[in-house]
Scaffold this motif. Structure first.
Motif, mmCIF file in Angstrom:
data_model
loop_
_atom_site.group_PDB
_atom_site.id
_atom_site.type_symbol
_atom_site.label_atom_id
_atom_site.label_comp_id
_atom_site.label_asym_id
_atom_site.label_seq_id
_atom_site.Cartn_x
_atom_site.Cartn_y
_atom_site.Cartn_z
ATOM 1 N N ARG A 204 5.018 7.672 -5.016
ATOM 2 C CA ARG A 204 4.816 6.602 -6.177
ATOM 3 C C ARG A 204 4.637 7.242 -7.562
ATOM 4 N NH1 ARG A 204 -0.595 3.267 -7.141
ATOM 5 N NH2 ARG A 204 0.147 1.519 -8.128
ATOM 6 N N ARG B 286 1.381 -2.488 -9.318
ATOM 7 C CA ARG B 286 2.926 -2.224 -9.382
ATOM 8 C C ARG B 286 3.212 -0.767 -8.594
ATOM 9 N NH1 ARG B 286 6.923 0.034 -12.701
ATOM 10 N NH2 ARG B 286 5.328 0.664 -14.186
ATOM 11 N N ASP B 287 4.100 -0.921 -7.500
ATOM 12 C CA ASP B 287 4.440 0.123 -6.706
ATOM 13 C C ASP B 287 5.952 0.234 -6.638
ATOM 14 O OD1 ASP B 287 5.127 2.175 -4.786
ATOM 15 O OD2 ASP B 287 3.154 1.988 -3.935
ATOM 16 N N GLY C 151 2.621 8.285 0.250
ATOM 17 C CA GLY C 151 2.541 7.094 -0.632
ATOM 18 C C GLY C 151 2.301 7.657 -2.201
ATOM 19 N N LYS C 152 1.343 8.157 -2.390
ATOM 20 C CA LYS C 152 0.847 8.541 -3.705
ATOM 21 C C LYS C 152 1.968 9.575 -4.467
ATOM 22 C CE LYS C 152 -2.294 7.242 -5.142
ATOM 23 N NZ LYS C 152 -3.614 7.940 -4.997
ATOM 24 N N THR D 245 7.643 1.862 -4.783
ATOM 25 C CA THR D 245 8.214 2.609 -3.283
ATOM 26 C C THR D 245 7.930 1.415 -2.311
ATOM 27 O OG1 THR D 245 5.969 3.459 -3.060
ATOM 28 C CG2 THR D 245 7.556 4.616 -4.454
ATOM 29 N N ASP E 37 -3.893 3.717 -4.593
ATOM 30 C CA ASP E 37 -3.006 2.597 -3.680
ATOM 31 C C ASP E 37 -3.973 1.795 -2.980
ATOM 32 O OD1 ASP E 37 -0.641 3.595 -4.393
ATOM 33 O OD2 ASP E 37 -0.804 5.231 -2.843
ATOM 34 N N LEU F 91 6.985 6.182 -10.589
ATOM 35 C CA LEU F 91 6.425 5.822 -11.721
ATOM 36 C C LEU F 91 7.045 6.980 -13.048
ATOM 37 C CD1 LEU F 91 2.885 4.913 -10.620
ATOM 38 C CD2 LEU F 91 4.543 3.380 -11.387
ATOM 39 N N HIS G 263 0.853 -1.210 -0.051
ATOM 40 C CA HIS G 263 0.101 -0.015 -0.014
ATOM 41 C C HIS G 263 0.942 1.338 -0.020
ATOM 42 C CE1 HIS G 263 -3.513 2.420 0.910
ATOM 43 N NE2 HIS G 263 -3.078 2.781 1.982
#
Ligand SMILES: [Zn+2]
Ligand SMILES: [Zn+2]
Length: 347
Positions: free
Chosen positions: A182, A120-121, A178-179, A123, A281, A186, A94
């Motif tokens: 990410r 896919r992430d 997070g976002k 981070t 996420d 990306l 997450h």
């Protein structure tokens, strides 16, 4: 051992009476186990907190070093015994440090997934399905209409807009934990090499990710002296900032918002978003259903979100399911403490 004897919903959050601990409590408690650093799950003021090192670090960044009376690091995959109950943390995919918590006694295993995703992430560590008797899941995007598109397409949409409008600044609203990181990762994965600019409210968590070895390339504070300054550049900011005065300092900005909610056109319009980017996420409908099948649980408990559809779907699959209707959890960190617009923070 009945599942409801091992874990039970209370107004404070999920409670394990045998171990006398809460998971992600929404009010201060003596002992809390915390899945991840989003503010609706990780609150300050608990007597003791057990969480991954990264989650404890995020909490210290947001609330200061005295966010709890005592802290203990939970290492991934290492069982921790409390009063005869075994707790094990495993990656949830997450945000950085996010974990599911498996709770086990006398052959009964309940997995509390917290928030999670399968997409896919770069981070954080990917979600690991853990076979269990009861799987506790959120259902933020638990409707068949929510099918998140491929990430590559959303990033390509952003990069072609940047190319198409070289005189405009692209301002992207992204949650602080997070976002934002990410999106930066990306963009790097898609070959974007220019510095990425950020609003001051994102600075501490960007640095935190970089200190933990997440490569985000060159990150710079978005300082603007002249409207022309950041023409053609990408600026990341908290979602609230795309609509406030702060965004008007840029030259003819293109406003974007990276969120699973951007699948809903009306939401994008409401926020005045010109370029909606569907980057989430959380699991979408397909991944939610696939995950439930994969963990093989005979019973599903839904914490919050769009519970009716998934409870119904479980019924069609012969899986028992019930909504817990836990109060106090938001979607994608809408109530992030450091997402507030800080005019001064971004000068
Ligand atoms: Zn979360
Ligand atoms: Zn949440």
């Amino acid at each position: 051992m009945r599942a409801s004897d091992l874990l039970t919903p209370t107004p404070q959050g999920l409670y394990c009476p045998l171990a006398d601990v809460f998971i992600d409590p929404v009010r201060p408690v003596a002992r809390a186990l915390i899945t991840h650093g989003h503010s609706d799950h990780a609150r300050s003021g608990h007597g003791a907190v057990l969480a991954t090192e990264e989650t404890l670090g995020v909490m210290a960044v947001r609330y200061g070093p005295d966010f709890a009376g005592a802290t203990e690091v939970a290492r991934l995959h290492e069982p921790i015994a409390i009063n005869g109950v075994t707790f094990m943390f495993a990656p949830a995919g997450h945000v950085l440090g996010s974990a599911q918590i498996a709770v086990e006694k006398d052959g009964m295993r309940i997995v509390v997934s917290g928030d999670y995703k399968r997409a896919r992430d770069p981070t954080c560590e990917a979600f690991e399905p853990i076979p269990c008797d009861v799987f506790i899941t959120e259902a933020t995007f638990g409707l068949p209409v929510f099918r998140h598109p491929a990430l590559e397409g959303e990033i390509a949409k952003l990069l072609s807009s940047v190319e198409l409008f070289p005189d405009r600044t692209h301002i992207i609203g992204a949650y602080a934990l997070g976002k934002a990181q990410r999106m930066a990762a990306l963009l790097r994965a898609a070959g974007y090499e220019r510095p990425i600019f950020i609003h001051g409210a994102l600075e501490k968590l960007m640095e935190f990710y970089q200190r933990h070895g997440v490569d985000l390339g060159e990150i710079r504070l978005a300082s603007v002296k002249d409207k022309k300054d950041l023409r053609g550049e990408i600026v990341l900011c908290p979602p609230s900032a795309i609509q406030d005065l702060w965004s008007r300092r840029f030259a003819d900005p293109v406003t974007a918002f990276a969120s699973g909610w951007m699948r809903v056109r009306a939401r994008a319009r409401q926020r005045g978003v010109e370029l909606p980017l569907v980057v989430s996420d959380h699991v979408d409908w397909d991944d939610l259903c696939a995950t439930i099948k994969e963990v093989g649980a005979g019973e599903i408990w839904v914490t919050h979100g769009q519970e009716e559809a998934i409870v119904h779907w479980c019924g069609t699959q012969g899986i028992a399911a019930r909504p817990l209707r836990l109060v106090g959890y938001g979607d994608e960190g809408e109530a992030e403490p450091d997402a507030a617009p800080t005019e001064a923070g971004a000068s």
